[in-house]
Design an enzyme around this catalytic site. Structure first.
Site, PDB file in Angstrom:
ATOM      1  N   TYR A  55       0.827  -1.193   0.000  1.00  0.00           N
ATOM      2  CA  TYR A  55       0.000   0.000   0.000  1.00  0.00           C
ATOM      3  C   TYR A  55       0.873   1.258   0.000  1.00  0.00           C
ATOM      4  CZ  TYR A  55      -3.537  -3.382   1.582  1.00  0.00           C
ATOM      5  OH  TYR A  55      -4.370  -4.480   1.707  1.00  0.00           O
ATOM      6  N   HIS A 141       0.252 -12.198   1.599  1.00  0.00           N
ATOM      7  CA  HIS A 141      -0.503 -11.266   0.765  1.00  0.00           C
ATOM      8  C   HIS A 141      -0.523 -11.722  -0.693  1.00  0.00           C
ATOM      9  CE1 HIS A 141      -1.364  -6.694  -0.035  1.00  0.00           C
ATOM     10  NE2 HIS A 141      -2.428  -7.461  -0.196  1.00  0.00           N
TER      11      HIS A 141
END
Length: 324
Positions: A55, A141
Site C-alpha cells: 500500500y 498477501h
C-alpha cells in the site's frame, strides 16, 4: 475456535480500518488527511488497523506507525502482510507508482518472496516502517498473484514458525482468489482469512467452499473489499466507479444498479447494505473498511449503525441477487 483465536477476534471488534487509502490508493492523500482519518476511526472506537508494504510502497505503514506511536500498545491490534519485499528502484525516480494503483513516488519496486527468509525480512522491514516491536496478525498477501502452490508451501510454514516463537499472535492469508483462500483454510495452519471482494453484496463465491471450511475449522474471517473496489460505495453505481481496481464491466454495473434499486425499495442506500451484508455470516468476525479521509470513516461507521429491514435480505434472495 482456539482460545488464542477467540481472544484475537474479541480484540479486533466488528470493524477495522484498512490501510490502502492511507497509501494514496488511486489519488494523493496528504499526511494531514491520513492522520485525520485515523483519528476519526480511533475516536469512534476502532482498534483494529490493517496495512501492507504494497500500500503506497510502505507509505501506509509509515503513516499508521506515526499515528499509533501516541497510543497505548495494549489498546490496538495491527496486521500487516508479507510476500512483497520493497527494494530501492533508481529507475523509478521522477515517476509515480500508478501502474500499481498508488499515487506515490516509484522509488522502490516490489519483489515477490514467500521464502522463510523473505517472510522474516518482510516482517522486519514492516516493523521498521511501523515503528513497532511486533504486529498481532500477519498475513501472506496475494500468494495467488505469484505462484500459489510454492507460495503457500513455503510461506505458511514460515508464518507458523513465527507464531510458535511468539513473534506474532496469529497468522493468515489475504487474497481475492477463492482457490488461494480455500487452500489456506484447508492447510490447517491459519487463524484468520482476509476474504477480499469474494463475499460481498455483489458476489459471494466464497460461500461455496471457503466459508463452510472456515466454519468447520473455527477460522475467523476478516471481510475486506466489501464495496468491490468502490463500485458499491455510492448510492447510485456509476461506470466511473472502480471494480477489481479497474473499469466496471457493463454486466457488473447493471447488477449493481439492480441491487441499488431493490435496496431503495426498502429505504436503504446501497453502501449501507453492502457494509451490513457480510456481518450476517457467523464466520465473519470483522469488516475491514478502507478510508482515506475522516469524512469517509464517519460515513462508513454511521452506515454500520443504520437499521436494515430483514425483508430486504429476503427479497434479494428471492430475486437471485444474494445467496444467503
Amino acid at each position: 475456535m482456539s482460545g488464542e483465536r477467540a481472544r484475537l477476534a474479541g480484540r479486533i471488534g466488528t470493524v477495522g480500518l484498512g490501510g490502502a487509502g492511507l497509501g494514496n490508493l488511486y489519488h494523493p492523500v496528504s499526511d494531514e488527511q491520513a492522520r485525520a482519518a485515523l483519528e476519526a476511526a480511533w475516536d469512534r472506537g476502532v482498534r483494529y488497523f490493517d496495512t501492507a508494504p504494497h500500500y503506497g510502497l510502505g507509505l501506509s505503514e509509515r503513516r499508521l506507525g506515526e499515528f499509533l506511536a501516541s497510543k497505548p500498545r495494549a489498546e490496538f491490534v495491527v496486521s500487516t502482510k508479507v510476500g512483497r519485499l520493497l527494494v530501492p528502484d533508481p529507475d523509478g525516480a521522477g515517476t509515480l507508482d500508478l501502474a500499481n494503483g498508488f499515487a506515490v513516488p516509484a522509488t522502490a519496486r516490489r519483489v515477490w518472496d514467500f521464502s522463510a527468509a523473505g517472510v522474516r525480512r518482510g516482517l522486519a522491514d514492516s516493523l521498521g516502517r511501523l515503528g513497532l516491536d511486533s504486529v498481532d496478525l500477519l498475513y501472506l498477501h496475494d500468494p495467488d498473484e505469484h505462484a500459489l502452490g510454492p507460495a503457500l508451501d513455503t510461506g505458511l510454514p514460515a508464518l507458523s514458525a513465527l507464531r510458535e516463537e511468539g513473534v506474532v499472535s496469529a497468522i493468515g492469508v489475504g487474497s481475492k482468489s477463492v482457490p488461494a483462500l480455500l487452500a489456506a483454510a484447508r492447510s490447517g495452519m491459519v487463524d484468520v482469512l482476509m476474504v477480499a471482494g469474494r463475499f460481498t453484496l455483489l458476489e459471494q463465491p466464497a460461500l461455496d467452499d471457503v466459508l463452510p471450511e472456515c466454519r468447520e475449522r473455527g477460522i475467523a474471517v476478516a471481510s475486506a473489499g466489501v464495496f468491490n473496489s468502490g463500485l458499491l460505495a455510492e448510492p447510485a453505481p456509476s461506470a466511473e466507479g472502480k471494480y477489481e481496481y479497474g473499469t466496471v464491466p457493463p454486466s457488473v454495473l447493471a447488477r449493481a444498479n439492480t441491487l441499488a434499486a431493490v435496496c431503495g425499495e426498502f429505504g436503504v442506500e446501497l453502501p449501507t447494505a453492502a457494509l451490513r451484508f457480510p456481518l450476517r455470516e457467523p464466520a465473519v468476525r470483522t469488516v475491514v473498511l478502507g478510508a482515506a479521509t475522516a469524512a469517509q470513516v464517519e460515513d462508513n461507521l454511521r452506515r454500520l449503525t443504520e437499521p436494515v429491514p430483514e425483508g430486504l435480505w429476503a427479497v434479494l434472495r428471492e430475486r437471485g441477487l444474494i445467496r444467503t
